[in-house]
Design an enzyme around this catalytic site. Structure first.
Site, short mmCIF file in Angstrom:
data_model
loop_
_atom_site.label_atom_id
_atom_site.label_comp_id
_atom_site.label_asym_id
_atom_site.label_seq_id
_atom_site.Cartn_x
_atom_site.Cartn_y
_atom_site.Cartn_z
N ASP A 147 -43.03 71.65 -116.57
CA ASP A 147 -42.12 70.51 -116.70
C ASP A 147 -41.61 70.35 -118.14
O ASP A 147 -42.00 71.10 -119.03
CB ASP A 147 -42.89 69.25 -116.23
CG ASP A 147 -41.99 68.24 -115.53
OD1 ASP A 147 -40.76 68.30 -115.70
OD2 ASP A 147 -42.53 67.37 -114.81
N ASP A 202 -35.08 64.27 -110.41
CA ASP A 202 -35.90 64.18 -109.20
C ASP A 202 -35.14 63.73 -107.96
O ASP A 202 -34.26 62.87 -108.02
CB ASP A 202 -37.06 63.20 -109.43
CG ASP A 202 -38.07 63.77 -110.40
OD1 ASP A 202 -37.80 64.84 -110.99
OD2 ASP A 202 -39.12 63.14 -110.58
C1 GAL Z 1 -40.86 65.22 -113.18
C2 GAL Z 1 -40.56 66.33 -112.20
C3 GAL Z 1 -41.18 65.94 -110.87
C4 GAL Z 1 -42.67 65.74 -111.04
C5 GAL Z 1 -42.94 64.71 -112.13
C6 GAL Z 1 -44.42 64.60 -112.46
O1 GAL Z 1 -40.34 65.58 -114.42
O2 GAL Z 1 -39.18 66.52 -112.08
O3 GAL Z 1 -40.90 66.91 -109.89
O4 GAL Z 1 -43.25 66.96 -111.39
O5 GAL Z 1 -42.25 65.04 -113.33
O6 GAL Z 1 -44.70 63.67 -113.45
#
Ligand code: GAL
Length: 401
Positions: A147, A202
């Site tokens: 991430d 997301d």
């Molecule tokens: C976001 C990501 C999500 C999930 C989340 C966890 O940045 O896009 O899919 O992984 O973090 O905190």
């Protein structure tokens, strides 16, 4: 001095000869990820039960392979800097969990972040990339989602390459999933770095719309579908545009879930289920395991589909398949049911990117409806159908020999 030269040579050799592990994702990866349904509330019981159901529900047979724990599995680093799992949520340790998942014939995935903290504030990999990669290899990890929170001034390509190199040096083949939300055009450089890259922020449990969260926004299915025009040319076997984990079974209508799943298949997106498999309805299971629809996603040519036609709120998306077959998806984006009559012979579909042409006045195709799994005639006669709001029809055309 000798030691220093050795160390410099080691670093040079690992970065000069480092690469991604080739051939791990020749078709879009399929699996399950904890985030969309469970968020931070994950523990080893949930993961084990999910692995069990992946097998008993028929999902494994349908092609789902990876069980991925997203954010929040982490505990503290030990005094040598090695990451450890949260001892309360994962008391048996990650290796035991990976072994369990492997014993079911499945593969195991984990999550980290290029910054110093993950999005949910757990320890990130910045400065610990090689140590983390060593741990993942030792634990038996097969897939890493990486991430992009708390990365401040990091260069995206460089940061993802550091982890790619670290994984390669650790020696265990691991699918590398880049998650920087499309901010730095990962489709332009991701092919040599990882096997898939997110193209959006997301996903939300919304078919058409968006949800604000103060500093960021999550997106509906149609918004992600529309977000990046023209990037299909960057996708293909072993390097995919990732439209995000799915929300099938998380609260949209049956039509919307079916349309969402179909569109992800048409786009050759990775298919990561994001629902609670332990409590999934029969309808959800049927959507997620329709083998004929999945075959469109898993077609070996790995061509991402494109929008062929738009008329008001009706869209026609097409995806070239092996053996001159073609998947055709009619999407009703509107609120009202639509009646359609589509005369194939009036159309000539051309895909300049892969140099394919479908001339319906010259070639006759068998038409199969992939949701009802029935042959419904040929392209000699018009396709007549009714499509509910936020629903799709998915057809496969095969040349009549
Ligand atoms: C976001 C990501 C999500 C999930 C989340 C966890 O940045 O896009 O899919 O992984 O973090 O905190």
């Amino acid at each position: 001095m000798k030691k220093l030269t050795f160390f410099i040579l080691l670093i040079l050799s690992t970065s000069l000869y480092a690469q991604k592990f080739e051939g791990l994702a020749l078709t879009p990866p399929m699996g399950w990820n904890s985030w969309n349904y469970f968020g931070c509330d994950v523990d080893e019981a949930i993961i084990r039960q999910t692995a069990d159901i992946m097998v008993t529900s028929g999902m494994k047979d349908a092609g789902y392979q990876y069980i991925v724990i997203d954010d929040c599995w982490h505990g503290e680093r030990d005094n040598l800097g090695f990451i450890q799992p949260d001892p309360e949520r994962f008391p048996s340790g990650i290796k035991a969990l990976a072994d369990y998942i492997h014993s079911k014939g499945l593969k195991f995935g984990i999550y980290s972040d290029a910054g110093w903290k993950t999005c949910a504030g757990r320890p990130g990999s910045r400065g610990y990339e090689y140590q983390d990669a060593m741990k993942y290899a030792e634990w038996g990890v097969d897939y890493l989602k990486y991430d992009w929170c708390n990365t401040e001034d990091l260069n995206a390509k460089g940061a993802f390459m550091t982890m790619r190199n670290a994984l390669y040096a650790a020696g265990r083949p691991i699918v590398f999933s880049l998650c920087e939300w499309g901010n730095n055009n990962p489709w332009e450089w991701g092919k040599d770095v990882g096997h898939l890259w997110r193209i959006s922020g997301d996903i939300a449990v919304i078919f058409d719309g968006e949800e604000g969260h103060g500093t960021w926004t999550s997106w509906g299915v149609l918004q992600i579908l529309d977000m990046r025009e023209g990037i299909r040319i960057y996708a293909g076997p072993d390097h995919w545009n990732d439209f995000d984990m799915m929300e099938v079974g998380n609260g949209m209508t049956l039509s919307e879930d079916r349309a969402h799943f179909t569109l992800w298949c048409m786009m050759a997106s990775p298919l990561m289920a994001g629902n609670d498999l332990r409590n999934m309805s029969q309808e959800t299971r049927e959507i997620l395991t329709n083998n004929e629809v999945i075959a469109v996603n898993q077609d070996p040519l790995g061509i991402q589909g494109f929008k062929y036609l738009k008329k008001d709120e009706l869209e026609i998306w097409v995806k070239p398949l092996k053996e001159d077959e073609l998947a055709v998806c009619f999407l009703n984006r509107g609120m009202a049911t639509k009646k359609i009559e589509f005369n194939w012979e009036d159309h000539f579909i051309k895909d300049d990117f892969v140099h394919k042409e479908y001339k319906f006045d010259q070639t006759e195709y068998q038409v199969r409806d992939l949701w009802i799994k029935k042959n419904i005639g040929t392209t000699k006669k018009s396709y007549v159908s009714t499509i509910a709001s936020h629903d799709v029809k998915l057809l496969k055309l095969s040349p009549v020999k």
